[in-house]
Design a protein around this motif. Structure first.
Motif, PDB file in Angstrom:
ATOM      1  N   SER A 304       0.827  -1.211   0.000  1.00  0.00           N
ATOM      2  CA  SER A 304       0.000   0.000   0.000  1.00  0.00           C
ATOM      3  C   SER A 304       0.858   1.255   0.000  1.00  0.00           C
ATOM      4  O   SER A 304       0.552   2.233  -0.699  1.00  0.00           O
ATOM      5  N   LEU A 305       1.928   1.245   0.802  1.00  0.00           N
ATOM      6  CA  LEU A 305       2.834   2.395   0.837  1.00  0.00           C
ATOM      7  C   LEU A 305       3.404   2.680  -0.546  1.00  0.00           C
ATOM      8  O   LEU A 305       3.493   3.828  -0.981  1.00  0.00           O
ATOM      9  N   TRP A 306       3.773   1.597  -1.246  1.00  0.00           N
ATOM     10  CA  TRP A 306       4.332   1.778  -2.587  1.00  0.00           C
ATOM     11  C   TRP A 306       3.265   2.218  -3.585  1.00  0.00           C
ATOM     12  O   TRP A 306       3.442   3.187  -4.325  1.00  0.00           O
ATOM     13  N   ALA A 307       2.133   1.498  -3.604  1.00  0.00           N
ATOM     14  CA  ALA A 307       1.106   1.758  -4.619  1.00  0.00           C
ATOM     15  C   ALA A 307       0.510   3.149  -4.499  1.00  0.00           C
ATOM     16  O   ALA A 307       0.208   3.802  -5.512  1.00  0.00           O
ATOM     17  N   CYS A 327      -9.410   3.602   1.435  1.00  0.00           N
ATOM     18  CA  CYS A 327      -9.561   2.350   0.681  1.00  0.00           C
ATOM     19  C   CYS A 327     -10.091   1.245   1.587  1.00  0.00           C
ATOM     20  O   CYS A 327     -11.019   0.511   1.231  1.00  0.00           O
ATOM     21  N   THR A 328      -9.493   1.115   2.769  1.00  0.00           N
ATOM     22  CA  THR A 328      -9.900   0.067   3.703  1.00  0.00           C
ATOM     23  C   THR A 328     -11.344   0.251   4.133  1.00  0.00           C
ATOM     24  O   THR A 328     -12.117  -0.711   4.209  1.00  0.00           O
ATOM     25  N   CYS A 337      -6.057   0.066  -6.400  1.00  0.00           N
ATOM     26  CA  CYS A 337      -6.488   1.461  -6.449  1.00  0.00           C
ATOM     27  C   CYS A 337      -5.342   2.360  -6.888  1.00  0.00           C
ATOM     28  O   CYS A 337      -5.487   3.177  -7.802  1.00  0.00           O
ATOM     29  N   GLY A 338      -4.181   2.196  -6.237  1.00  0.00           N
ATOM     30  CA  GLY A 338      -3.027   3.014  -6.593  1.00  0.00           C
ATOM     31  C   GLY A 338      -2.562   2.780  -8.016  1.00  0.00           C
ATOM     32  O   GLY A 338      -2.172   3.717  -8.721  1.00  0.00           O
ATOM     33  N   SER A 339      -2.626   1.544  -8.470  1.00  0.00           N
ATOM     34  CA  SER A 339      -2.193   1.226  -9.833  1.00  0.00           C
ATOM     35  C   SER A 339      -3.124   1.842 -10.871  1.00  0.00           C
ATOM     36  O   SER A 339      -2.671   2.305 -11.922  1.00  0.00           O
ATOM     37  N   ALA A 340      -4.419   1.850 -10.593  1.00  0.00           N
ATOM     38  CA  ALA A 340      -5.369   2.483 -11.512  1.00  0.00           C
ATOM     39  C   ALA A 340      -5.127   3.987 -11.580  1.00  0.00           C
ATOM     40  O   ALA A 340      -5.164   4.591 -12.667  1.00  0.00           O
ATOM     41  N   SER A 369     -16.379   6.120 -10.801  1.00  0.00           N
ATOM     42  CA  SER A 369     -15.253   6.385 -11.695  1.00  0.00           C
ATOM     43  C   SER A 369     -14.930   5.157 -12.528  1.00  0.00           C
ATOM     44  O   SER A 369     -15.017   4.022 -12.046  1.00  0.00           O
ATOM     45  N   GLU A 370     -14.540   5.376 -13.791  1.00  0.00           N
ATOM     46  CA  GLU A 370     -14.113   4.271 -14.651  1.00  0.00           C
ATOM     47  C   GLU A 370     -12.911   3.546 -14.071  1.00  0.00           C
ATOM     48  O   GLU A 370     -12.692   2.362 -14.358  1.00  0.00           O
ATOM     49  N   LEU A 371     -12.130   4.231 -13.259  1.00  0.00           N
ATOM     50  CA  LEU A 371     -10.939   3.627 -12.673  1.00  0.00           C
ATOM     51  C   LEU A 371     -11.284   2.500 -11.706  1.00  0.00           C
ATOM     52  O   LEU A 371     -10.441   1.655 -11.416  1.00  0.00           O
ATOM     53  N   ALA A 372     -12.501   2.495 -11.194  1.00  0.00           N
ATOM     54  CA  ALA A 372     -12.898   1.474 -10.224  1.00  0.00           C
ATOM     55  C   ALA A 372     -12.838   0.072 -10.812  1.00  0.00           C
ATOM     56  O   ALA A 372     -12.739  -0.914 -10.075  1.00  0.00           O
ATOM     57  N   ALA A 373     -12.876  -0.046 -12.130  1.00  0.00           N
ATOM     58  CA  ALA A 373     -12.800  -1.360 -12.779  1.00  0.00           C
ATOM     59  C   ALA A 373     -11.381  -1.882 -12.876  1.00  0.00           C
ATOM     60  O   ALA A 373     -11.162  -3.007 -13.319  1.00  0.00           O
ATOM     61  N   GLY A 374     -10.383  -1.058 -12.461  1.00  0.00           N
ATOM     62  CA  GLY A 374      -8.987  -1.474 -12.506  1.00  0.00           C
ATOM     63  C   GLY A 374      -8.261  -0.895 -13.698  1.00  0.00           C
ATOM     64  O   GLY A 374      -8.873  -0.458 -14.680  1.00  0.00           O
ATOM     65  N   SER A 375      -6.937  -0.883 -13.612  1.00  0.00           N
ATOM     66  CA  SER A 375      -6.133  -0.234 -14.652  1.00  0.00           C
ATOM     67  C   SER A 375      -6.320  -0.895 -16.011  1.00  0.00           C
ATOM     68  O   SER A 375      -6.384  -0.211 -17.039  1.00  0.00           O
TER      69      SER A 375
END
Length: 573
Positions: A304-307, A327-328, A337-340, A369-375
């Motif tokens: 999580s820290l990285w993403a 997020c939690t 989430c961070g990757s998207a 948001s469209e991002l919710a479906a993943g990157s």
């Protein structure tokens, strides 16, 4: 049975019915528990093209023969389903206290199918199983839900992201999100808000004296292992940040950059120096890598820290903690989430301020948001799917495969998708545990990747913490399992169980159309300053050879017969 409770509970929410049965002895012995037993059940309960969000797709929670015992790192449980994010079979090894309580309640497996007419939660207290109304909980996020239900037992629940069928939604237990593959969305599709467990039965041990000696040996090995006793125990999983950063393999800015400064501010050492934290360990964990800030917020783990940090161009642990907490609470995987967000920022060519980030995460959690479906899905909608830093639709975590050849092969061949825990090759390639490997070459990696995949399947099926791989091998695990259950597993037999589990998972994926074409990495990782494509393809060929798979990545008939899987799924009709 010692180790196993012998009790499997099937809940059909469509008919509002509960059925109990004996856990099959042969299945328990061949697939161990946890991930393996759930995989065996998925093969029985699903047919080709079972839609992830359909009532027919099972959501399976399993303990293992070591769950809830005094063995170190043994408080875990697994959640398994067919993923709405990736389409693969997808298990999650979850820590905390829920798994031990589920074992105390006498449950090997909880299988949930169907869809309730109205929101419900499942409550299990020893022999009593109830399906109860959850209308008063629907619309609440995970913190409030756990607060309401926590007086009744340990809670695994979904937030608003799961209710809105967000494909990166997970289930939250003890403040951590489990199920990167959308397990929370599967629960939401069934109108299942939570599972609450409470038990009063402690696991019985078959051979107490031998078991005590095995536990003592495990504890000695963990204490003698610096990454566990010095690193994780003192700094949490954030200890990886400084090491990976120093080696120049901690990725940043959606894998466009790496360098010695990419871990600045997020290291475990930096967090310990600048903030007061306390350990909040999982059940029976002697190390305690999980931590909480004095204000009550969870210290994010390394992923999580990285993403939510370097991957999106940030290094402020306080901002990262706020986003991670959001997020939690929504019940949404922080890594996905961070990757998207990282993919979105690269596509837009601009950064985001703190308030913009918080608003975007909120929109993702609400499914707006469209991002919710993943990157991967988001970039495919922009006709740029090849730019997703994912494998099989699952975002790659913060271990750059360009500088870790074994990890590159492990990402590509993982049954889940881009997961580092399917075979934690960072152990030998970065930390030199249990052996030192040259991280820059594919030489010899094919055989080792399949070994670590088999070992990880064993660990996830016992069920114990994945970090056990840093200190414990199949010999120690077999001794502990034998003492707990009274069985006679050799190290070789235990690894064969892991191989059986991995191959059955592969068969389920092949049935859904996955093949060699999916065992690859994003284009960004090949070419100049990256991986040699020919060397990677040769390593993949070698990997298939060691696995006993054909050139398409399918287990051969001979391999299936060897593993006792010949009657499971017909891949060759």
């Amino acid at each position: 049975m010692f180790g196993w409770t012998g009790r499997t509970i099937a809940v059909d929410l469509g008919s509002n019915s509960v059925t109990e049965s004996r856990t099959k002895k042969k299945d328990a012995e061949q697939f161990i528990g946890g991930r393996g037993l759930a995989c065996r059940l998925m093969a029985d309960l699903t047919g080709p093209h079972t839609e992830p969000l359909s009532p027919e797709n099972p959501l399976i929670l399993c303990t293992g023969p070591l769950t809830g015992t005094t063995a170190p790192m043994s408080g875990h449980f697994t959640i398994t389903t067919r993923s709405p994010l990736t389409g693969t079979i997808f298990d999650s090894n979850a820590g905390g206290l829920f798994g031990a309580e589920m074992k105390f309640a006498g449950v090997d497996c909880l299988i949930v199918t169907g869809k309730a007419a109205e929101p419900v939660y499942i409550r299990i207290e020893d022999e009593e199983v109830e399906i109860l109304p959850a209308d008063h909980l629907w619309g609440k996020n995970t913190g409030e839900t756990a607060s309401v239900l926590g007086t009744r037992g340990k809670v695994a629940c979904i937030g608003r992201a799961g209710e809105r069928l967000v494909p990166m939604a997970g289930m939250v237990s003890d403040g951590y999100v489990a199920g990167r593959g959308g397990h929370g969305a599967v629960a939401g599709s069934k109108n299942l808000k939570a599972v609450v467990v409470k038990g009063s039965n402690k696991p019985e041990i078959a051979e107490p004296e031998a078991y005590g000696k095995a536990v003592e040996r495990m504890n000695r090995l963990l204490i003698a292992n610096p990454p566990v006793s010095k690193g994780l125990a003192n700094y949490g999983t954030a200890v990886f940040a400084d090491l990976l950063s120093y080696m120049g393999i901690l990725p940043a800015d959606n894998f466009r950059n790496t360098g010695s400064s990419s871990g600045q501010g997020i290291s475990g050492e930096s967090i310990k120096e600048n903030y007061r934290t306390e350990k909040t360990p999982c059940f029976a964990c002697p190390g305690g890598c999980r931590r909480t800030f004095e204000d009550g917020f969870q210290v994010p783990d390394y992923d999580s820290l990285w993403a939510l940090g370097p991957n999106i161009g940030g290094h402020d642990p306080e901002i990262i903690t706020k986003i991670n907490s959001m997020c939690t609470d929504y019940g949404m995987d922080p890594l996905s989430c961070g990757s998207a967000i990282a993919a979105y920022m690269e596509l837009q060519g601009a950064g985001l301020g703190e308030e913009e980030l918080m608003a975007l995460v909120r929109d993702m959690g609400e499914g707006r948001s469209e991002l919710a479906a993943g990157s991967y899905s988001y970039l495919c909608s922009m006709e740029k799917g090849r730019g997703s830093m994912s494998v099989k639709g699952l975002d790659i975590p913060g271990y750059d495969p360009r500088s870790m050849a074994g990890m590159a092969l492990a990402y590509a061949t993982s049954n889940r998708g881009g997961c580092h825990l399917s075979a934690f090759m960072a152990a030998p390639e970065v930390m030199g545990k249990p052996m030192v490997l040259n991280r820059l070459t594919f030489d010899g990696k094919a055989a080792l990747v399949q070994y670590f995949e088999n070992l990880a399947a064993v660990i996830d099926s016992l069920v114990i913490c994945p970090f056990a791989v840093l200190a414990l091998g199949e010999g120690e695990l077999a001794s502990l399992l034998n003492a707990a259950t009274g069985k006679n597993y050799t190290a070789e037999r235990l690894l064969r169980c892991g191989e059986r589990i991995y191959n059955l998972e592969r068969m389920l994926n092949v049935r859904e159309g996955f093949s060699r074409k999916d065992d690859t990495l994003p284009e960004r990782f090949f070419g100049k300053d990256g991986l040699d494509r020919e060397a990677f393809m040769n390593a993949l060929d070698d990997y298939y050879h060691f696995r006993g798979w054909d050139e398409k990545g399918r287990p051969t008939r001979e391999k299936l017969q060897e593993l006792g899987l010949g009657e499971q799924i017909d891949l060759y009709s």
